[in-house]
Design a protein around this motif. Structure first.
Motif, short mmCIF file in Angstrom:
data_model
loop_
_atom_site.label_atom_id
_atom_site.label_comp_id
_atom_site.label_asym_id
_atom_site.label_seq_id
_atom_site.Cartn_x
_atom_site.Cartn_y
_atom_site.Cartn_z
N GLU A 120 16.17 4.77 20.69
CA GLU A 120 16.08 5.08 19.26
C GLU A 120 16.97 4.14 18.45
OE1 GLU A 120 15.10 9.72 18.58
OE2 GLU A 120 17.02 9.31 19.59
N ALA A 121 18.19 3.91 18.93
CA ALA A 121 19.09 3.00 18.22
C ALA A 121 18.57 1.57 18.25
CB ALA A 121 20.48 3.08 18.83
N ALA A 122 17.95 1.16 19.36
CA ALA A 122 17.42 -0.20 19.48
C ALA A 122 16.30 -0.46 18.48
CB ALA A 122 16.93 -0.46 20.89
N LEU A 123 15.57 0.59 18.11
CA LEU A 123 14.50 0.42 17.12
C LEU A 123 15.03 -0.04 15.76
CD1 LEU A 123 12.27 3.53 17.93
CD2 LEU A 123 11.56 1.13 18.07
N ARG A 124 16.29 0.19 15.52
CA ARG A 124 16.88 -0.20 14.24
C ARG A 124 17.48 -1.61 14.26
NH1 ARG A 124 18.43 5.30 14.81
NH2 ARG A 124 20.52 4.75 15.56
N VAL A 129 27.81 -10.77 26.46
CA VAL A 129 27.51 -11.39 27.74
C VAL A 129 28.77 -11.98 28.34
CG1 VAL A 129 26.22 -13.25 28.86
CG2 VAL A 129 25.11 -11.84 27.12
N SER A 130 28.93 -11.82 29.65
CA SER A 130 30.02 -12.46 30.36
C SER A 130 29.44 -13.42 31.40
CB SER A 130 30.91 -11.42 31.05
OG SER A 130 30.17 -10.71 32.03
N VAL A 131 30.24 -14.41 31.79
CA VAL A 131 29.81 -15.37 32.80
C VAL A 131 30.73 -15.24 34.00
CG1 VAL A 131 29.34 -17.79 33.33
CG2 VAL A 131 29.01 -16.95 31.00
N PRO A 132 30.28 -14.58 35.06
CA PRO A 132 31.10 -14.48 36.27
C PRO A 132 31.38 -15.87 36.86
CG PRO A 132 29.27 -12.93 36.33
CD PRO A 132 29.00 -13.86 35.19
N LYS A 133 32.33 -15.92 37.78
CA LYS A 133 32.72 -17.21 38.34
C LYS A 133 31.68 -17.80 39.29
CE LYS A 133 37.73 -16.50 38.01
NZ LYS A 133 39.02 -16.43 38.76
N ARG A 134 30.85 -16.93 39.87
CA ARG A 134 29.92 -17.43 40.87
C ARG A 134 28.50 -16.90 40.68
NH1 ARG A 134 32.44 -20.23 44.44
NH2 ARG A 134 30.72 -20.21 45.91
N GLN A 135 28.21 -16.34 39.50
CA GLN A 135 26.90 -15.77 39.23
C GLN A 135 26.44 -16.19 37.84
OE1 GLN A 135 25.09 -14.04 41.37
NE2 GLN A 135 26.65 -13.90 42.96
N PRO A 136 25.13 -16.10 37.56
CA PRO A 136 24.65 -16.33 36.20
C PRO A 136 25.22 -15.30 35.24
CG PRO A 136 22.85 -16.42 37.78
CD PRO A 136 24.04 -15.87 38.51
N PRO A 137 25.10 -15.52 33.95
CA PRO A 137 25.60 -14.56 32.96
C PRO A 137 24.96 -13.19 33.12
CG PRO A 137 25.03 -16.65 31.92
CD PRO A 137 24.51 -16.72 33.32
N ASN A 138 25.72 -12.15 32.76
CA ASN A 138 25.16 -10.81 32.72
C ASN A 138 25.65 -10.09 31.49
OD1 ASN A 138 27.76 -9.73 33.35
ND2 ASN A 138 27.35 -10.09 35.52
N VAL A 139 24.94 -9.02 31.13
CA VAL A 139 25.32 -8.23 29.96
C VAL A 139 26.50 -7.34 30.33
CG1 VAL A 139 24.57 -6.48 28.32
CG2 VAL A 139 22.99 -8.28 29.02
N SER A 140 27.56 -7.44 29.54
CA SER A 140 28.76 -6.61 29.78
C SER A 140 28.83 -5.42 28.82
CB SER A 140 30.02 -7.45 29.66
OG SER A 140 30.06 -8.13 28.41
N VAL A 141 28.31 -5.57 27.60
CA VAL A 141 28.27 -4.48 26.62
C VAL A 141 26.90 -4.54 25.94
CG1 VAL A 141 29.29 -3.47 24.55
CG2 VAL A 141 30.75 -4.64 26.22
N PHE A 142 26.20 -3.42 25.92
CA PHE A 142 24.85 -3.40 25.38
C PHE A 142 24.85 -3.30 23.86
CE2 PHE A 142 24.39 -1.79 29.74
CZ PHE A 142 23.52 -2.76 30.22
N ALA A 143 23.81 -3.83 23.26
CA ALA A 143 23.72 -3.88 21.79
C ALA A 143 23.52 -2.50 21.19
CB ALA A 143 22.58 -4.80 21.37
N ALA A 144 22.90 -1.60 21.92
CA ALA A 144 22.63 -0.25 21.41
C ALA A 144 22.74 0.73 22.55
CB ALA A 144 21.25 -0.19 20.77
N ALA A 145 22.93 2.00 22.20
CA ALA A 145 23.14 3.03 23.22
C ALA A 145 21.87 3.73 23.65
CB ALA A 145 24.14 4.06 22.70
N SER A 146 20.79 3.55 22.91
CA SER A 146 19.56 4.27 23.21
C SER A 146 18.36 3.51 22.69
CB SER A 146 19.59 5.66 22.58
OG SER A 146 19.54 5.55 21.16
#
Length: 341
Positions: free
Chosen positions: A99-103, A80-97
């Motif tokens: 199927e991968a998220a199920l693990r 997660v990153s915190v922009p200078k003027r916005q709430p936090p957002n996801v910059s890199v996802f935990a899984a690519a799919s």
């Protein structure tokens, strides 16, 4: 009347001294306190000070837990990153799919840092105003959590082309959402507000809504032991509002900006509270008179409906919004009730 009494009157279809008011102003609290956004979205005490400042400055009737749902993705391993003027957002996802998220392991709602920030913010605010000001815990539905873990594109791919995998992931995430919702209510949240974007025909085809969206939402809502407000989440809701009726524990609907509140009532019938329909993000580009006109239109659409809360919708009110553009919203509900601002 105090704020809690005003909101309860709306829920019970009773007259109040004035319409209740909700401001999606979690971000704007940092402007009033002068906190950096890094601190605002990391330290629950700092966030709570921002909400207290919002209450003291503009007088809304409901306070909100942080609209920083990227922290839910972080609890699964997203960066997660915190922009200078916005709430936090996801910059890199935990899984690519999907199927991968199920693990991925399910986070512990009692120990994951991003979750504890959300929960402690509720505890502080609920403890500050017991019996006086409702606190709303912001959450996502099981269908709206995967975009924070794998991204929207990968989730849509699963919904459209791997429905069995998508169902398996939604089923796996539902107990986590229910556990977190229960924890938030236990922390003092008066109600929960859930987005349901990926159960909306505006976002996904009818077969996804009927095959997974509505059943998944129905299951989660039935297991949450408290009142829930369904939030449009940035999607037009009125045209598909009937899809979201009849679920357990739902006490209100936040409509999208500009949607006809009277038409929403006609679809819903008596019972749920209708909230809306002022665009929070648009306030920064408007003059106070323009905001006043929008408020007057929303209140006219409400008519004599007691089950109504004037609310900003969409994302947070931007940091560069002139405070006068928020004050006129407070003035509008006070004028509607004939009470001093």
């Amino acid at each position: 009347m105090n704020s809690l009494e005003r909101v309860l009157a709306a829920l019970q279809n009773q007259a109040a001294d004035r319409p209740a008011l909700l401001l999606n102003a979690g971000l704007y609290g940092a402007r009033l306190t002068g906190a950096t956004l890094v601190d605002h979205y990391r330290d629950p005490a700092v966030y709570a000070e921002g909400q207290i400042a919002i209450l003291e400055t503009f007088g809304p009737d409901l306070l909100l837990s942080p609209f920083a749902l990227a922290g839910l993705g972080a609890s699964f391993g997203s960066q997660v990153s915190v922009p200078k003027r916005q709430p936090p957002n996801v910059s890199v996802f935990a899984a690519a799919s999907a199927e991968a998220a199920l693990r991925l392991p399910l986070p512990d709602v009692d120990s994951a840092p991003g979750i504890l920030y959300l929960r402690e913010s509720i505890r502080i605010l609920a403890g500050k105003y017991p019996g006086r000001v409702p606190v709303i815990g912001l959450l996502v539905s099981p269908m709206d959590l995967p975009p924070l873990i794998i991204g929207l594109e990968a989730w849509l791919d699963a919904l459209l082309f791997q429905p069995e995998v998508a169902k398996a992931l939604a089923d796996r995430l539902t107990p986590f959402i229910v556990a977190l919702g229960k924890a938030m209510l236990g922390d003092g949240a008066t109600a929960l507000a859930l987005t349901a974007n990926l159960s909306n025909r505006f976002m996904v085809p009818a077969q996804v809504v009927e095959g997974l969206g509505r059943p998944s939402l129905k299951q989660a809502l039935a297991e949450l032991p408290g009142p829930v407000i369904l939030h449009h989440g940035g999607c037009p809701l009125l045209a598909h509002l009937a899809d979201f009726t009849g679920h357990a524990n739902v006490v209100g609907f936040v409509m999208d900006a500009g949607e006809d509140l009277g038409a929403a009532r006609r679809v819903l019938g008596p019972g749920p509270v209708v909230l809306g329909n002022l665009s929070g993000p648009a306030l920064a580009g408007l003059q106070p008179e323009e905001v006043r006109t929008q408020c007057d239109l929303a209140l006219a659409q409400r008519g004599g409906d007691h089950q109504f809360i004037l609310a900003t919708c969409g994302a947070d009110i931007p940091l560069d919004t002139p405070p006068e553009c928020i004050t006129v919203i407070t003035d509008a509900v006070c004028r509607a009730g004939g009470v001093p601002a």
